[in-house]
Design a protein around this motif. Structure first.
Motif, short mmCIF file in Angstrom:
data_model
loop_
_atom_site.label_atom_id
_atom_site.label_comp_id
_atom_site.label_asym_id
_atom_site.label_seq_id
_atom_site.Cartn_x
_atom_site.Cartn_y
_atom_site.Cartn_z
N GLY A 87 0.83 -1.21 0.00
CA GLY A 87 0.00 0.00 0.00
C GLY A 87 0.86 1.24 0.00
O GLY A 87 0.63 2.20 -0.76
N LEU A 88 1.88 1.23 0.84
CA LEU A 88 2.77 2.39 0.95
C LEU A 88 3.59 2.56 -0.33
O LEU A 88 3.78 3.68 -0.82
N VAL A 89 4.03 1.44 -0.90
CA VAL A 89 4.83 1.52 -2.13
C VAL A 89 4.00 2.16 -3.24
O VAL A 89 4.47 3.04 -3.97
N ALA A 90 2.72 1.74 -3.36
CA ALA A 90 1.84 2.31 -4.40
C ALA A 90 1.65 3.81 -4.17
O ALA A 90 1.66 4.61 -5.11
N LEU A 91 1.50 4.20 -2.92
CA LEU A 91 1.31 5.61 -2.58
C LEU A 91 2.54 6.43 -2.97
O LEU A 91 2.44 7.52 -3.51
N LEU A 92 3.72 5.86 -2.68
CA LEU A 92 4.96 6.59 -2.98
C LEU A 92 5.18 6.71 -4.49
O LEU A 92 5.85 7.63 -4.95
N ASP A 93 4.60 5.78 -5.25
CA ASP A 93 4.74 5.84 -6.71
C ASP A 93 3.74 6.78 -7.36
O ASP A 93 3.83 7.05 -8.56
N ALA A 94 2.74 7.23 -6.61
CA ALA A 94 1.70 8.10 -7.19
C ALA A 94 2.34 9.39 -7.71
O ALA A 94 3.27 9.92 -7.10
N GLN A 95 1.82 9.86 -8.84
CA GLN A 95 2.33 11.10 -9.44
C GLN A 95 1.70 12.29 -8.71
O GLN A 95 0.79 12.94 -9.21
N ALA A 96 2.21 12.52 -7.50
CA ALA A 96 1.64 13.59 -6.67
C ALA A 96 2.75 14.51 -6.21
O ALA A 96 3.91 14.11 -6.14
N ASP A 97 2.39 15.76 -5.91
CA ASP A 97 3.39 16.70 -5.36
C ASP A 97 3.58 16.45 -3.88
O ASP A 97 4.66 16.65 -3.34
N ALA A 98 2.50 16.05 -3.24
CA ALA A 98 2.56 15.88 -1.79
C ALA A 98 1.84 14.59 -1.41
O ALA A 98 0.98 14.10 -2.14
N ILE A 99 2.24 14.06 -0.27
CA ILE A 99 1.58 12.87 0.27
C ILE A 99 1.06 13.21 1.65
O ILE A 99 1.78 13.77 2.48
N CYS A 100 -0.21 12.90 1.86
CA CYS A 100 -0.79 13.10 3.17
C CYS A 100 -1.05 11.74 3.81
O CYS A 100 -1.90 10.99 3.34
N PHE A 101 -0.27 11.44 4.83
CA PHE A 101 -0.46 10.18 5.56
C PHE A 101 -1.50 10.39 6.64
O PHE A 101 -1.57 11.45 7.27
N VAL A 102 -2.28 9.35 6.89
CA VAL A 102 -3.15 9.40 8.04
C VAL A 102 -2.60 8.42 9.07
O VAL A 102 -2.18 7.31 8.72
N ALA A 103 -2.55 8.88 10.33
CA ALA A 103 -2.04 8.00 11.38
C ALA A 103 -2.86 8.21 12.64
O ALA A 103 -3.40 9.30 12.87
N LYS A 104 -2.96 7.18 13.42
CA LYS A 104 -3.71 7.29 14.67
C LYS A 104 -2.89 8.10 15.68
O LYS A 104 -1.67 7.97 15.75
N ALA A 134 12.23 10.84 1.05
CA ALA A 134 13.29 10.30 0.20
C ALA A 134 12.84 10.25 -1.26
O ALA A 134 13.66 10.34 -2.17
N LYS A 135 11.52 10.15 -1.48
CA LYS A 135 10.98 10.16 -2.84
C LYS A 135 10.78 11.59 -3.36
O LYS A 135 10.22 11.80 -4.43
N GLY A 136 11.18 12.56 -2.55
CA GLY A 136 11.06 13.96 -2.97
C GLY A 136 9.67 14.56 -2.82
O GLY A 136 9.37 15.59 -3.41
N ARG A 137 8.84 13.94 -2.04
CA ARG A 137 7.49 14.47 -1.87
C ARG A 137 7.43 15.39 -0.65
O ARG A 137 8.12 15.18 0.34
N GLU A 138 6.52 16.37 -0.75
CA GLU A 138 6.18 17.14 0.44
C GLU A 138 5.27 16.24 1.28
O GLU A 138 4.44 15.53 0.75
#
Ligand code: ZN
Length: 531
Positions: A87-104, A134-138
């Motif tokens: 799941g995380l690998v797919a998210l990191l591969d997404a063509q996005a400028d930023a990644i928003c993680f949700v965590a408890k 490390a993937k260069g995402r905000e």
């Protein structure tokens, strides 16, 4: 004085997509992202790649925009490494400028829902933020149930946000996930967080379960948070998210905020806010909320006669902002309480300026009063009012005559022996010298009549092809045997304009017929059909 930058984060396409009855297609998502980009929102959270095919394809390619397109997803699963979590690998591969993680961030949820330890949850936050950086995402971290978590165990809730902060996440977003926090609590807790994490790294994500999502967002700003999350028209599951359509004009137009903060939305873009809000409703096939603050049709509507004359003299006396700043218009309702100034203002709105002493104004006012006394409601039927006014001025062409119509309702057994009710209408109209007869079947008598009326208008047919009825409402007035029926119809066409017409009669079919006729004639007139 230099103003501080405040950032807007829109989650219409992610949290808003959780709304009951909302299903965005890929092209809806692209259209809405484009609207938000034009508006000047800093971040658009467009979905959860890997969770469904539409979101996955949204992020399968680069979509160049000014806004920072953000992909949403979970931190790595407990007990796995970041590289070993598909799941995380797919998210990191997404063509996005930023990644928003949700965590408890509520210790109770970590133990019960996640079935892991508090330390493993912190490690998962750190690893995930590091991997995305490390993937260069905000990177953003949505701290789920932050306020409840903070009330239960402040040290642990804070530790979750700090873990992301120390790994270099750009924003730590405090989420009121179940929407139960109150403004004074939000202000206190956000204030405490901002002592540990600088406010320009803190965001607020509010839900509307106590109808205070907007208030909670402003409480967070006052306490130091500098990113506000929300959705267009407050879309979102249950009672919705914080409504950016209300937050944006408050930030731009109320001096307490406007003097202190700068946002990415220009004055010009603000002037299109009504259009943006309505375009979203259009995409969702929903009627816009008339009473929505700033953008609703009634937001600047006044009924009473005394108020109306004061508004015409000095709008500021009754309006908290100038309606045109958000692309809205002042509306003075014509009603039985109306004075001359109401009618004059309505005439002006539809582009007819008459002198206030013009005898035709008096005639129109008398006519409106007389008709309202027998059940017409022009304040709810702008198009019928316009037709009434223009007819009096001889500006409505005589397009066609309905020579007669016949509507019948038949209940019988069908071939399978089931009881069915069938309605059929026959309409005979005359367009110039041409006589046309149309027959149609409908779900009910009014539907059949509507279909038959619009089936063949001869040379005018091409002018009404885009016409659709969007709402039909019946109200019985007076009650008893003397009852009168009022029918209000809302129509729209290919331009997206909505208009309302009214018909009144002792007979529901007659009342509906009158309202349908007004709608068709209005459409012909606005489409410039020749006489
Ligand atoms: Zn949410």
């Amino acid at each position: 004085m230099a103003r501080e930058r405040l950032y807007l984060f829109d989650t219409t396409l992610r949290d808003g997509a959780q709304t009951n009855g909302v299903d965005f297609t890929l092209s809806d998502k692209l259209a809405i992202a484009g609207m938000l980009d034009e508006l000047g929102v800093d971040y658009v959270e467009a979905g959860y790649p890997g969770a469904n095919p539409i979101d996955t394809s949204f992020f399968a390619e680069r979509r160049p925009m000014r806004t920072r397109l953000t992909a949403f997803g979970m931190t790595r699963r407990p007990g796995r490494s970041a590289s070993n979590d598909p799941g995380l690998v797919a998210l990191l591969d997404a063509q996005a400028d930023a990644i928003c993680f949700v965590a408890k961030s509520w210790d109770y949820h970590v133990r019960i829902a996640l079935e892991t330890t508090e330390d493993e949850n912190l490690a998962s936050i750190r690893d995930s933020v590091r991997a995305a950086k490390a993937k260069g995402r905000e990177v953003l971290l949505d701290c789920e149930h932050f306020f409840d978590g903070y009330k239960a165990n402040p040290a642990y809730a804070l530790a979750c946000a700090k873990a992301a902060y120390e790994e270099g996440a750009r924003w730590m977003v405090l989420c009121d996930t179940n929407g139960g926090a109150l403004p004074h609590e939000v202000e206190r807790i956000v204030g405490e967080v901002c002592k540990v994490i600088p406010g320009d790294r803190v965001g607020m994500h509010a839900h509307n379960d106590t109808e205070q999502a907007v208030a909670n967002s402003f409480a967070a700003i006052r306490a130091g948070a500098r990113q506000i999350q929300g959705t267009l028209n407050g879309l979102g599951e249950r009672c919705g998210n914080a409504n950016l359509v209300s937050i944006i004009p408050t930030l731009k137009l109320k001096s307490e905020y406007a003097d202190r903060f700068e946002i990415g939305v220009s004055d010009d873009a603000l002037g299109h806010l009504v259009g943006i809000s309505h375009r979203l409703d259009e995409l969702l096939n929903r009627a816009p909320d008339r009473h929505a603050p700033y953008v609703g049709e009634s937001a600047f509507a006044t009924k009473a006669g005394i108020h109306a004359s004061a508004i015409v003299k000095e709008p500021k006396t009754y309006e908290h902002i100038a309606p045109e700043r958000v692309g809205n218009t002042r509306k003075l309702l014509v009603s039985d309480q109306a004075g001359r100034s109401n009618v004059l203002a309505e005439l002006e709105r539809i582009g007819l300026s008459l002198n206030k002493d013009d005898p035709r104004v008096t005639r129109l006012l008398d006519e409106v009063k007389e008709r309202e006394a027998i059940g017409f409601a022009y304040e709810a039927a702008d198009a019928s009012f316009e037709l009434l006014a223009r007819r009096m001025l001889g500006q409505v062409p005589h397009y066609f005559d309905v020579e007669k119509f016949d509507v019948n309702v038949e209940q019988r057994n069908n071939a399978k022996g089931e009881r069915v009710t069938v309605s059929q209408a026959v309409v005979k109209i005359k367009v110039g010298n041409e006589e046309l007869i149309s027959v149609a079947e409908g779900i009910g008598p009014v539907n059949a009549l509507d279909l038959a009326l619009r089936k063949d208008l001869g040379k005018y047919q091409s002018y009404i092809t885009g016409l659709t009825l969007t709402d039909y409402r019946v109200r019985i007035l007076n009650g008893g045997t003397q009852a009168v029926t009022r029918v209000l119809i809302e129509s729209t066409d290919e331009t997206g304009e909505h208009w309302r017409t009214v018909g009144v009669s002792a007979n529901i079919i007659d009342a509906s017929f009158a309202a349908l006729m007004d709608s068709i004639v209005y459409k012909l007139m606005k489409s410039g059909a020749p006489a």
